[in-house]
Design a protein around this motif. Sequence first.
Motif, PDB file in Angstrom:
ATOM      1  N   GLY A 238     -14.923   5.197  -5.325  1.00  0.00           N
ATOM      2  CA  GLY A 238     -14.180   5.757  -6.010  1.00  0.00           C
ATOM      3  C   GLY A 238     -14.243   5.336  -7.027  1.00  0.00           C
ATOM      4  N   GLU A 239     -15.547   5.500  -7.579  1.00  0.00           N
ATOM      5  CA  GLU A 239     -14.983   6.206  -9.308  1.00  0.00           C
ATOM      6  C   GLU A 239     -16.004   4.517  -9.794  1.00  0.00           C
ATOM      7  N   THR A 240     -15.070   4.559 -10.875  1.00  0.00           N
ATOM      8  CA  THR A 240     -15.125   3.056 -11.813  1.00  0.00           C
ATOM      9  C   THR A 240     -13.800   3.361 -12.088  1.00  0.00           C
ATOM     10  N   VAL A 241     -13.581   1.661 -12.525  1.00  0.00           N
ATOM     11  CA  VAL A 241     -12.118   1.430 -12.460  1.00  0.00           C
ATOM     12  C   VAL A 241     -12.709   0.389 -13.853  1.00  0.00           C
ATOM     13  N   GLU A 242     -11.551  -0.349 -14.855  1.00  0.00           N
ATOM     14  CA  GLU A 242     -11.674  -0.884 -16.151  1.00  0.00           C
ATOM     15  C   GLU A 242     -10.550  -2.013 -15.560  1.00  0.00           C
ATOM     16  N   LEU A 243     -10.693  -3.181 -15.404  1.00  0.00           N
ATOM     17  CA  LEU A 243      -9.723  -4.594 -14.820  1.00  0.00           C
ATOM     18  C   LEU A 243     -10.651  -5.172 -16.381  1.00  0.00           C
ATOM     19  N   ALA A 244      -9.297  -6.389 -16.275  1.00  0.00           N
ATOM     20  CA  ALA A 244      -9.448  -7.090 -17.507  1.00  0.00           C
ATOM     21  C   ALA A 244      -9.011  -8.608 -16.510  1.00  0.00           C
ATOM     22  N   ALA A 245      -9.778  -9.388 -17.448  1.00  0.00           N
ATOM     23  CA  ALA A 245     -10.154 -10.711 -16.541  1.00  0.00           C
ATOM     24  C   ALA A 245      -8.903 -11.185 -15.825  1.00  0.00           C
ATOM     25  N   GLY A 246      -8.346 -12.316 -15.381  1.00  0.00           N
ATOM     26  CA  GLY A 246      -7.292 -12.935 -14.165  1.00  0.00           C
ATOM     27  C   GLY A 246      -6.927 -12.213 -13.438  1.00  0.00           C
ATOM     28  N   ALA A 247      -5.333 -12.624 -12.609  1.00  0.00           N
ATOM     29  CA  ALA A 247      -5.602 -12.227 -11.750  1.00  0.00           C
ATOM     30  C   ALA A 247      -4.995 -10.331 -11.756  1.00  0.00           C
ATOM     31  N   HIS A 248      -5.230 -10.067 -10.369  1.00  0.00           N
ATOM     32  CA  HIS A 248      -4.956  -8.782  -9.823  1.00  0.00           C
ATOM     33  C   HIS A 248      -4.822  -8.299  -8.387  1.00  0.00           C
ATOM     34  N   ARG A 249      -4.054  -7.373  -8.122  1.00  0.00           N
ATOM     35  CA  ARG A 249      -3.710  -6.527  -6.683  1.00  0.00           C
ATOM     36  C   ARG A 249      -3.659  -5.424  -6.005  1.00  0.00           C
ATOM     37  N   LEU A 250      -4.059  -5.177  -5.090  1.00  0.00           N
ATOM     38  CA  LEU A 250      -5.105  -4.158  -4.856  1.00  0.00           C
ATOM     39  C   LEU A 250      -4.280  -4.075  -3.469  1.00  0.00           C
ATOM     40  N   GLN A 251      -3.891  -2.705  -3.281  1.00  0.00           N
ATOM     41  CA  GLN A 251      -3.297  -2.240  -2.412  1.00  0.00           C
ATOM     42  C   GLN A 251      -3.556  -0.618  -1.661  1.00  0.00           C
ATOM     43  N   LEU A 252      -3.437  -0.674  -0.336  1.00  0.00           N
ATOM     44  CA  LEU A 252      -3.864   0.463   0.251  1.00  0.00           C
ATOM     45  C   LEU A 252      -2.563   1.238   0.722  1.00  0.00           C
ATOM     46  N   GLU A 253      -2.487   2.517   0.485  1.00  0.00           N
ATOM     47  CA  GLU A 253      -1.309   2.891   0.687  1.00  0.00           C
ATOM     48  C   GLU A 253      -2.130   4.415   2.295  1.00  0.00           C
ATOM     49  N   ASP A 254      -0.625   3.885   2.487  1.00  0.00           N
ATOM     50  CA  ASP A 254      -1.356   5.574   3.984  1.00  0.00           C
ATOM     51  C   ASP A 254      -0.466   6.301   3.467  1.00  0.00           C
ATOM     52  N   LEU A 255      -1.349   7.451   3.375  1.00  0.00           N
ATOM     53  CA  LEU A 255      -0.925   8.125   3.142  1.00  0.00           C
ATOM     54  C   LEU A 255      -0.174   9.839   4.436  1.00  0.00           C
TER      55      LEU A 255
END
Length: 164
Positions: A103-120
Amino acid sequence: MSNDGTVLLEAADFEQRGGWVLDTQFVQFTGSACLLAAGIGRPVADAFASFDLTEGGTFRLWVYCRNWILEYSPGTFKVNIDGEAVPRTFGAAESDDWMWADGETVELAAGAHRLQLEDLTGYYGRCGAVLLARDLEFIPSSGLQGLRDLRTAVKGLPPEPGSP
């Protein structure tokens, strides 16, 4: 999460599965359950997983998924992190094997994150795991033993079920 900040989110780690179901029919290939978007032609509600990072930075995103009918790629889906869509669409690889899709690269800050799977599509998208690797050159192994080794290293689990 391992000490180096690598994040491995397997299907069972998603605290909200939305319309995705936990499916065990591929355990012999993946070593664990996967999420299946069985909407019978209607996209299902999104699945969500949370994770925390002690340090921010650049991460390479890998998604363990399968294109189950090569000619049509019926089970496509997107990954969103903190509401931002990753450009790649998953579930449309040129192979029908379970594999890690880059999925290539992503920039993320320190802390809490939320990942979502979106069905197409609603046509049985399959996601076994999502990996965020701080080592941008790391390429995860798609074989069953490679998955076990990754799970052991990142999550600190024993190499075989039931072992200390």
